[in-house]
Design a protein around this motif. Structure first.
Motif, PDB file in Angstrom:
ATOM      1  N   MET A 101       6.444  16.224  26.533  1.00  0.00           N
ATOM      2  CA  MET A 101       6.438  16.505  27.971  1.00  0.00           C
ATOM      3  C   MET A 101       5.002  16.572  28.494  1.00  0.00           C
ATOM      4  O   MET A 101       4.698  16.056  29.572  1.00  0.00           O
ATOM      5  CB  MET A 101       7.182  17.817  28.261  1.00  0.00           C
ATOM      6  N   MET A 102       4.105  17.196  27.731  1.00  0.00           N
ATOM      7  CA  MET A 102       2.708  17.285  28.146  1.00  0.00           C
ATOM      8  C   MET A 102       2.061  15.900  28.169  1.00  0.00           C
ATOM      9  O   MET A 102       1.217  15.620  29.025  1.00  0.00           O
ATOM     10  CB  MET A 102       1.935  18.226  27.215  1.00  0.00           C
ATOM     11  N   TYR A 103       2.462  15.024  27.259  1.00  0.00           N
ATOM     12  CA  TYR A 103       1.936  13.658  27.236  1.00  0.00           C
ATOM     13  C   TYR A 103       2.462  12.856  28.433  1.00  0.00           C
ATOM     14  O   TYR A 103       1.705  12.144  29.092  1.00  0.00           O
ATOM     15  CB  TYR A 103       2.311  12.965  25.932  1.00  0.00           C
ATOM     16  N   ASN A 104       3.757  12.997  28.716  1.00  0.00           N
ATOM     17  CA  ASN A 104       4.373  12.231  29.798  1.00  0.00           C
ATOM     18  C   ASN A 104       4.014  12.750  31.188  1.00  0.00           C
ATOM     19  O   ASN A 104       4.137  12.006  32.161  1.00  0.00           O
ATOM     20  CB  ASN A 104       5.896  12.216  29.638  1.00  0.00           C
ATOM     21  N   LEU A 105       3.611  14.012  31.294  1.00  0.00           N
ATOM     22  CA  LEU A 105       3.274  14.614  32.591  1.00  0.00           C
ATOM     23  C   LEU A 105       1.846  15.173  32.563  1.00  0.00           C
ATOM     24  O   LEU A 105       1.635  16.384  32.637  1.00  0.00           O
ATOM     25  CB  LEU A 105       4.263  15.733  32.929  1.00  0.00           C
ATOM     26  N   PRO A 106       0.837  14.307  32.469  1.00  0.00           N
ATOM     27  CA  PRO A 106      -0.542  14.811  32.366  1.00  0.00           C
ATOM     28  C   PRO A 106      -1.019  15.534  33.618  1.00  0.00           C
ATOM     29  O   PRO A 106      -1.960  16.315  33.562  1.00  0.00           O
ATOM     30  CB  PRO A 106      -1.361  13.550  32.099  1.00  0.00           C
ATOM     31  N   GLU A 107      -0.362  15.301  34.754  1.00  0.00           N
ATOM     32  CA  GLU A 107      -0.781  15.941  36.003  1.00  0.00           C
ATOM     33  C   GLU A 107      -0.216  17.363  36.148  1.00  0.00           C
ATOM     34  O   GLU A 107      -0.645  18.116  37.013  1.00  0.00           O
ATOM     35  CB  GLU A 107      -0.346  15.092  37.210  1.00  0.00           C
ATOM     36  N   ALA A 108       0.727  17.727  35.302  1.00  0.00           N
ATOM     37  CA  ALA A 108       1.361  19.053  35.384  1.00  0.00           C
ATOM     38  C   ALA A 108       0.486  20.113  34.722  1.00  0.00           C
ATOM     39  O   ALA A 108      -0.372  19.807  33.894  1.00  0.00           O
ATOM     40  CB  ALA A 108       2.732  19.022  34.717  1.00  0.00           C
ATOM     41  N   GLU A 109       0.719  21.360  35.115  1.00  0.00           N
ATOM     42  CA  GLU A 109       0.026  22.487  34.504  1.00  0.00           C
ATOM     43  C   GLU A 109       1.011  23.238  33.619  1.00  0.00           C
ATOM     44  O   GLU A 109       2.154  23.474  34.016  1.00  0.00           O
ATOM     45  CB  GLU A 109      -0.544  23.409  35.581  1.00  0.00           C
ATOM     46  N   PHE A 110       0.560  23.596  32.432  1.00  0.00           N
ATOM     47  CA  PHE A 110       1.402  24.274  31.457  1.00  0.00           C
ATOM     48  C   PHE A 110       0.798  25.634  31.129  1.00  0.00           C
ATOM     49  O   PHE A 110      -0.378  25.726  30.777  1.00  0.00           O
ATOM     50  CB  PHE A 110       1.530  23.440  30.173  1.00  0.00           C
ATOM     51  N   TYR A 111       1.622  26.671  31.305  1.00  0.00           N
ATOM     52  CA  TYR A 111       1.193  28.034  31.011  1.00  0.00           C
ATOM     53  C   TYR A 111       2.058  28.597  29.892  1.00  0.00           C
ATOM     54  O   TYR A 111       3.283  28.472  29.924  1.00  0.00           O
ATOM     55  CB  TYR A 111       1.314  28.929  32.243  1.00  0.00           C
ATOM     56  N   LEU A 112       1.414  29.233  28.946  1.00  0.00           N
ATOM     57  CA  LEU A 112       2.096  29.886  27.839  1.00  0.00           C
ATOM     58  C   LEU A 112       1.949  31.390  28.019  1.00  0.00           C
ATOM     59  O   LEU A 112       0.833  31.890  28.152  1.00  0.00           O
ATOM     60  CB  LEU A 112       1.479  29.445  26.508  1.00  0.00           C
ATOM     61  N   PHE A 113       3.072  32.095  28.043  1.00  0.00           N
ATOM     62  CA  PHE A 113       3.071  33.549  28.230  1.00  0.00           C
ATOM     63  C   PHE A 113       3.380  34.225  26.908  1.00  0.00           C
ATOM     64  O   PHE A 113       4.366  33.912  26.251  1.00  0.00           O
ATOM     65  CB  PHE A 113       4.098  33.948  29.290  1.00  0.00           C
ATOM     66  N   LEU A 114       2.506  35.183  26.567  1.00  0.00           N
ATOM     67  CA  LEU A 114       2.619  35.914  25.316  1.00  0.00           C
ATOM     68  C   LEU A 114       2.517  37.395  25.624  1.00  0.00           C
ATOM     69  O   LEU A 114       1.606  37.818  26.341  1.00  0.00           O
ATOM     70  CB  LEU A 114       1.481  35.498  24.374  1.00  0.00           C
ATOM     71  N   GLU A 115       3.478  38.164  25.117  1.00  0.00           N
ATOM     72  CA  GLU A 115       3.432  39.600  25.324  1.00  0.00           C
ATOM     73  C   GLU A 115       2.143  40.141  24.714  1.00  0.00           C
ATOM     74  O   GLU A 115       1.769  39.769  23.601  1.00  0.00           O
ATOM     75  CB  GLU A 115       4.655  40.253  24.665  1.00  0.00           C
ATOM     76  N   LYS A 116       1.455  41.009  25.454  1.00  0.00           N
ATOM     77  CA  LYS A 116       0.177  41.538  24.981  1.00  0.00           C
ATOM     78  C   LYS A 116       0.381  42.271  23.657  1.00  0.00           C
ATOM     79  O   LYS A 116       1.262  43.092  23.522  1.00  0.00           O
ATOM     80  CB  LYS A 116      -0.424  42.477  26.020  1.00  0.00           C
ATOM     81  N   GLY A 117      -0.434  41.936  22.671  1.00  0.00           N
ATOM     82  CA  GLY A 117      -0.338  42.543  21.347  1.00  0.00           C
ATOM     83  C   GLY A 117       0.525  41.765  20.379  1.00  0.00           C
ATOM     84  O   GLY A 117       0.474  42.002  19.179  1.00  0.00           O
TER      85      GLY A 117
END
Length: 163
Positions: free
Chosen positions: A29-45
């Protein structure tokens, strides 16, 4: 308002990438949509899943920015987060959220240029292989260096007559 910017945003939670197939889908998906922004959410700790850690260490994904003081929005569902600065809350509901909710870390992730080139080469090779499978001529050690694939030739001749 003097301008409007439309962007495609994908919010991914750490637990969503729990196996190699999901990581592959994310990379594709990241390869096919280079114009998109991708955010990864990780619980603190918390720590990244093994697949995400492997992708980061293997130079497949890169983290370009890290944002702190991210909380799950109380009115939203999965993937709906908001940035609230502790001690600078503007509304009562923000104070409730910062006091009672878990804090998250937001990573802005991008596909590495190395992986992007690898996928591009793979795509070109597959296209060339598909094109070659239609060509009836075979250029390899044969009679005078040229051979003919009869099944491919027959398919080519049939396609000419169908037109």
């Amino acid at each position: 308002m003097s301008s409007v910017k439309r962007i495609m945003v994908f919010n991914i939670e750490n637990a969503e990438i729990s196996d190699d197939a999901e990581l592959s889908r994310l990379v594709q998906m990241m390869y096919n949509l280079p114009e998109a922004e991708f955010y990864l959410f990780l619980e603190k700790g918390a720590s990244l899943t093994s697949q995400l850690r492997k992708a980061m260490d293997g130079h497949i994904l890169h983290c370009t920015q890290t944002d702190l003081e991210i909380f799950r929005h109380p009115d939203g569902g999965r993937g709906n987060f908001i940035k609230i600065h502790r001690g600078k809350e503007l509304f009562d509901w923000e104070r409730v959220v910062t006091a009672s909710s878990k804090e998250f870390v937001r990573f802005t992730i991008v596909l590495s240029e190395l992986k992007r080139r690898e996928l591009e080469i793979q795509q070109h090779l597959q296209a060339a292989q598909a094109q070659q499978s239609k060509n009836p001529l075979i250029l390899e050690p044969n009679f005078n260096g040229i051979g003919i694939s009869l099944p491919r030739l027959w398919a080519l001749v049939k396609s000419w007559f169908r037109r």
